[in-house]
Write an enzyme that holds these catalytic residues in place. Structure first.
Site, PDB file in Angstrom:
ATOM      1  N   ARG A  91      10.403  -7.997 -48.438  1.00  0.00           N
ATOM      2  CA  ARG A  91      10.152  -9.438 -48.302  1.00  0.00           C
ATOM      3  C   ARG A  91       9.203  -9.971 -49.379  1.00  0.00           C
ATOM      4  O   ARG A  91       9.510 -10.966 -50.021  1.00  0.00           O
ATOM      5  CB  ARG A  91       9.655  -9.766 -46.889  1.00  0.00           C
ATOM      6  CG  ARG A  91      10.794  -9.857 -45.871  1.00  0.00           C
ATOM      7  CD  ARG A  91      10.252 -10.149 -44.481  1.00  0.00           C
ATOM      8  NE  ARG A  91       9.179  -9.214 -44.162  1.00  0.00           N
ATOM      9  CZ  ARG A  91       8.216  -9.436 -43.274  1.00  0.00           C
ATOM     10  NH1 ARG A  91       8.173 -10.569 -42.622  1.00  0.00           N
ATOM     11  NH2 ARG A  91       7.304  -8.531 -43.037  1.00  0.00           N
ATOM     12  N   ASN A 145      12.764 -11.140 -41.822  1.00  0.00           N
ATOM     13  CA  ASN A 145      13.384  -9.931 -41.292  1.00  0.00           C
ATOM     14  C   ASN A 145      14.181 -10.296 -40.058  1.00  0.00           C
ATOM     15  O   ASN A 145      13.791 -11.174 -39.300  1.00  0.00           O
ATOM     16  CB  ASN A 145      12.305  -8.942 -40.839  1.00  0.00           C
ATOM     17  CG  ASN A 145      11.809  -8.086 -41.980  1.00  0.00           C
ATOM     18  OD1 ASN A 145      12.509  -7.920 -42.979  1.00  0.00           O
ATOM     19  ND2 ASN A 145      10.614  -7.560 -41.833  1.00  0.00           N
TER      20      ASN A 145
END
Ligand code: ZN
Ligand code: ZN
Ligand code: FE
Length: 742
Positions: free
Chosen positions: A17, A35
């Site tokens: 990320r 996520n």
């Protein structure tokens, strides 16, 4: 315009990320990343050109430890984001893959030895690119409070790093430092002093038990013959090789080709078995000149080498024979005190035990022998989508199990031989953990035909309790389907499955099988049945199996007496003949493993197998390439009759032909048998892709000779690359086979 990109694979807990965030920012993009249980979801507001650039960078520069297994793009409506954000995680149906443990990265190594760094000489340094993962994860989503690091509260400095998206430790769950993290201790000493003392002990010739990433190791100086001998006698292990840990690749580069450096140095950091000549004591690997090297893959091991004088240490699993590797302080002191009174403990708990992974080299590429730390839990995507989750229980030895969910098959870490209470507990405990971690709702179980394997008993009980069906799949068919799964093949192959033991469809013990799959699986050739005196027990006593062959192939008493004298026994031929004649505990077998061991017993004088396949390994390791004529054999419809081979081989042996030559001739003959059988199948079916599985194909000489012969005749040959050819791969084959059938 906007796009929704879903990236599936190992993309959580590996810095994915923040990487996406920084990439999007650098391209001046708007949107968000989050996520989810479908993987990482990226919302991007841009035109197609920019999208392509983004994807290009994404694939090229993705974090080292991430693995993109699947990527989908969807055009969606613009949401008019005014910046790029990291959004909170989503919990949905689907699957979150769990990252495997990762060897210390170069950035962390640099900091570890930088006196000005605040983590200078701190044995638990880690970052988003490295450190423990699976071994410390208790629940998902993968967050600090769901790991064994939960009890360590981050100090202000660590917390600041953890929260800064530009920092290498952004959301590094095990992040810690000397002020707030775990510590090591030995005999009342702590931290660096404990490690220094441990190094001193090893240099002095002591054996020390040290807690690592996935469990305890027993270590000692690999240049100290006395220490190795002591460890061997304490472990009651005369022949089985020990792995050798080194600081880094430089120490062992003379043994490796450049191509293999990357793998040796990889985040997975496996034991890599290579040919070595002399130099290190023979007692590290008494049967051959091969040694399994592994790099110091945690900061703790790195620090040890920093203080050690020796450049080589034995690092063998801290366990009692056949039991799982020990993971906690108390059990270590209880079980390992017979090996040493020195324990280098630490207080970061290990939740999931994982053994070191082991690879050898075939065709200049890594060839798996044991796949565990650095890989587990092992995700695999095949063409099958599993609407209903399956559980493949595996076999009995070198066990793993597998579960499917959606497009994934998840394979457990290595669990060991299910023949003692401790390993059985480990299997059950891991079953519950993996089932919960991946939230798998099992709808069907698949077991081996063998009713006595613990895996079979466990799965049947589970099915009964939960009212779900049980499917049984023959062992060697499972072997073949595991390799098909690795290569995403669904049909049209020849499968050469040579193995020690597996119950056949006809209740005989199979193991020398040649199948083909064309629409359905057919067993085309097998070793002609002989009786296996003593049943399963003869896997431990290859000389008895040898006498069994001789008796059944009608060798005269003189020959049998001579062979008996090789092993220092009398009248055992007679006893075995009696068992066979009266059909007492003498099941029929077509096992190739037993054949290799019997020949190995004679040629290398190995009476008892210290470990699985011992006599066969001894046989392989003495073979020397020679120009030879193969031994005779007979193909009879679908049976491979090796009685002529025995006549020739015993003749050579009694005539005093060098054992190196006999061994090679034997291997060469088996490769010839494979070639001839495959040619016949090709003539009959048109199939020309040949897959090799089963424990016997840990024998690299046989594999090499077979590949060479087949390739020169226009066949395509495929060997295992992801999972071992031994019974470790059975569970995968079970799940894949049933998935294909549905
Ligand atoms: Zn790192
Ligand atoms: Zn800290
Ligand atoms: Fe097997």
């Amino acid at each position: 315009m906007a796009y929704l990109i879903t990236v599936d694979g190992i993309v959580q807990g590996v810095g994915f990320r923040p990487f996406v965030y920084n990439l999007a920012k650098s391209l001046g993009l708007k949107g968000y990343v989050k996520n989810s249980t479908f993987g990482v979801i990226i919302h991007l507001e841009c035109d197609e050109n920019v999208l392509l650039r983004f994807l290009d960078e994404l694939k090229k520069n993705a974090p080292k430890n991430s693995k993109i297994l699947d990527l989908t793009i969807e055009k969606i409506d613009d949401q008019r984001c005014d910046d790029f954000f990291i959004e909170k995680s989503l919990q949905h149906e689907g699957i979150t893959l769990i990252p495997a443990d990762i060897a210390t990265c170069n950035d962390c190594l640099r900091e570890l030895f930088d006196p000005s760094n605040r983590r200078y000489l701190y044995p638990f340094i880690n970052c988003t690119n490295c450190g423990p993962r699976y071994s410390i994860i208790k629940h998902i989503p993968y967050d600090r409070d769901k790991t064994t690091m939960a009890s360590f509260k981050m100090c202000v400095e660590c917390k600041t790093e953890y929260e800064n998206v530009k920092n290498r430790r952004f959301h590094a769950q095990p992040n810690c430092c000397v002020r707030c993290g775990p510590d090591v201790y030995l005999d009342g000493l702590k931290g660096v002093d404990a490690i220094k003392y441990c190094a001193e002990l090893v240099d002095r010739g002591e054996i020390v038990s040290i807690k690592g990433l996935g469990g305890y190791h027993l270590i000692c100086d690999a240049l100290n013959r006395d220490a190795i001998e002591r460890l061997r006698s304490l472990k009651n292990r005369k022949f089985k090789p020990f792995a050798v840990m080194v600081k880094d690749f430089e120490t062992v580069k003379r043994y490796f080709s450049d191509e293999l450096r990357e793998f040796f140095d990889s985040p997975e950091a496996p034991i890599l078995i290579v040919d070595t000549v002399g130099f290190l004591p023979k007692s590290i690997s008494p049967l051959n000149r091969k040694i399994g090297f592994i790099k110091a893959y945690t900061p703790l091991h790195q620090l040890l080498f920093y203080y050690l004088k020796t450049e080589f240490i034995i690092a063998t699993s801290g366990n009692l024979k056949d039991e799982p590797i020990v993971i906690d302080e108390e059990t270590a002191e209880e079980k390992l005190s017979r090996f040493t009174r020195y324990f280098l403990h630490h207080n970061r708990p290990i939740h999931n035990r994982v053994d070191d992974s082991v690879f050898t080299i075939f065709d200049n590429k890594p060839y798996p022998i044991r796949v565990s730390r650095g890989f587990a839990p092992i995700p695999m995507i095949t063409r099958v989508f599993y609407k209903d989750s399956l559980f493949g229980a595996g076999a009995g030895l070198k066990s793993h199990f597998a579960m499917s969910k959606g497009k994934y098959i998840i394979i457990s870490q290595y669990l060991g031989d299910l023949d003692n209470a401790e390993t059985v507990d480990f299997y059950e405990e891991t079953f519950i953990k993996i089932k919960n971690l991946f939230d798998v709702d099992i709808k069907k179980v698949i077991t081996d035909l063998h009713p006595d394997y613990y895996s079979t008993i466990f799965a049947e009980k589970y099915a009964e309790t939960n009212g779900i069906p049980v499917v049984k799949l023959q062992h060697h068919k499972a072997h073949l389907y595991s390799l098909m799964a690795e290569n995403n093949i669904t049909d049209n192959v020849i499968g050469v499955i040579f193995d020690g033991t597996g119950l056949g469809d006809d209740k005989a013990i199979w193991g020398g099988e040649i199948f083909y799959v064309k629409g359905e699986i057919k067993r085309r050739f097998h070793l002609k049945y002989v009786k296996q005196p003593g049943g399963d027990a003869s896997a431990k006593t290859p000389y008895k199996m040898l006498l069994g062959y001789l008796v059944q192939f009608g060798f005269d008493e003189g020959v049998i007496k001579k062979v008996e004298s090789v092993f220092g026994v009398q009248n055992e031929g007679e006893v075995i003949k009696n068992l066979i004649d009266k059909c007492i505990n003498s099941p029929l077998t077509s096992s190739m493993g037993r054949l290799f061991e019997a020949v190995g017993a004679l040629i290398t004088n190995t009476k008892i197998n210290e470990f699985e396949g011992h006599a066969a390994i001894a046989l392989e390791s003495i073979a020397k390439h020679r120009n030879v004529k193969p031994y005779r054999y007979r193909l009879d419809v679908n049976e491979i009759d090796i009685s002529p081979l025995f006549e020739d081989l015993i003749g050579d042996y009694l005539n005093g032909l060098p054992v190196e030559t006999i061994s090679f001739k034997f291997h060469y003959t088996i490769a010839n048998i494979i070639l001839e059988c495959c040619k016949i199948i090709r003539d009959e079916t048109g199939l020309d892709t040949v897959l090799f599985s089963g424990g016997v194909f840990q024998n690299l000489l046989l594999l090499e000779l077979s590949f060479k012969r087949l390739r020169s005749c226009g066949f395509k040959t495929i060997s295992h690359r992801k999972l071992p050819p031994n019974d470790a791969s059975i569970a995968l084959g079970q799940v894949y086979f049933v998935g294909l059938m549905e």
